[in-house]
Design an enzyme around this catalytic site. Structure first.
Site, PDB file in Angstrom:
ATOM      1  CE  LYS A 167      19.243   4.370  20.804  1.00 13.74           C
ATOM      2  NZ  LYS A 167      19.339   5.409  21.642  1.00 13.74           N
ATOM      3  CD1 TRP A 188      27.762  -0.899  22.730  1.00 11.87           C
ATOM      4  CD2 TRP A 188      25.741  -0.332  23.321  1.00 11.87           C
ATOM      5  NE1 TRP A 188      27.038  -2.070  22.550  1.00 11.87           N
ATOM      6  CE2 TRP A 188      25.665  -1.520  23.145  1.00 11.87           C
ATOM      7  CE3 TRP A 188      24.463   0.331  23.768  1.00 11.87           C
ATOM      8  CZ2 TRP A 188      24.682  -2.726  23.004  1.00 11.87           C
ATOM      9  CZ3 TRP A 188      23.356  -0.450  23.814  1.00 11.87           C
ATOM     10  CH2 TRP A 188      23.507  -1.944  23.404  1.00 11.87           C
ATOM     11  CG  ASP A 189      22.932   4.345  23.000  1.00 11.15           C
ATOM     12  OD1 ASP A 189      23.984   4.698  23.123  1.00 11.15           O
ATOM     13  OD2 ASP A 189      21.837   4.718  23.331  1.00 11.15           O
ATOM     14  CB  THR A 190      25.709   6.944  18.823  1.00  8.45           C
ATOM     15  OG1 THR A 190      24.920   7.698  19.724  1.00  8.45           O
ATOM     16  CG2 THR A 190      25.709   7.515  17.624  1.00  8.45           C
ATOM     17  CG  MET A 193      20.533   3.403  17.209  1.00  7.13           C
ATOM     18  SD  MET A 193      19.176   1.955  17.526  1.00  7.13           S
ATOM     19  CE  MET A 193      17.927   2.741  16.594  1.00  7.13           C
TER      20      MET A 193
END
Length: 236
Positions: A167, A188-190, A193
């Protein structure tokens, strides 16, 4: 960290017990970046997260070897999200990138990932688009597709793949959104986004070539945690 000129691009490699992979990853990233950028244009930060297998020693040696490689160490295990965020807070780049140390995503996509931040605030590689090329065991593929289906259904995301460890973000947009993220680990990254979409930022996913690493640190019991995280975000 060492002092230096302002790097335009920061690449973070989160590393927890990656002694067998870290040096290869750093060398491959440097090799790929050297095709398009000078060493002054970018920095690599190893976000070493409480490793116990000597990863910290390797990271320290790499930082001593190269002027644009830095080692951010934590004595305690922070979790994926907090380790990456800790590194980004110490970074200099206007473009912030993170990628998995096992190089599951074909590194030839790195320039494309960076270039897309010229027009988008949040960019992610995707293993689930029509033109993606993916090699992974059936159980992993099934679990990933099920997880991403639930994210789209319950959290109204327009993305196909939220978990790909490849990412990039525009710095100002990232720090505006990340302050609202609650999770510190695999979700965390879900969450990042999802919030970026909700807050109206320009979000882009693009197809990549991806292969399952030799060993994955995501266990099936982690899937229960991630599903509960989806439900938590849905209910709040």
């Amino acid at each position: 960290m060492k002092n230096g000129s302002m790097a335009r691009i920061t690449i973070v490699l989160p590393a927890y017990n990656e002694a067998d992979k870290l040096e290869i990853a750093v060398e491959e990233v440097r090799k790929e970046m050297s095709k398009y950028f000078s060493e002054e244009d970018y920095e690599i930060i190893i976000a070493e997260d409480g490793s116990t297998d000597g990863t910290d020693v390797i990271a320290r040696n790499l930082a001593e070897r190269y002027d644009n490689v830095f080692h951010v160490h934590s004595d305690e295990r922070l979790g994926k999200g907090r380790a990456i965020l800790n590194a980004f807070r110490q970074s200099k780049g206007d473009v912030l990138v993170f990628m998995d140390v096992d190089l599951s995503t074909d590194i030839s996509h790195l320039k494309e990932l960076i270039d897309l931040t010229q027009n988008y605030d949040f960019v992610t590689g995707s293993r689930l688009l029509k033109d993606s090329e993916t090699e992974r065991p059936f159980k992993r593929d099934f679990a990933s597709k099920g997880y991403n289906f639930l994210v789209r259904l319950l959290l109204r995301s327009k993305l196909k793949d939220h978990q790909c460890g490849f990412k990039a973000f525009r710095r100002k947009a990232f720090f505006k959104v990340v302050e609202h993220v609650k999770d510190n680990h695999w979700f965390w990254d879900t969450e990042l986004m999802i919030l970026a979409q909700r807050m109206g930022y320009r979000v882009k996913e693009f197809p990549v070539r991806w292969r399952q690493g030799e060993r994955s640190k995501v266990r099936f019991r982690d899937m229960f945690y991630m599903i509960s995280s989806i439900v938590r975000m849905f209910l709040k």
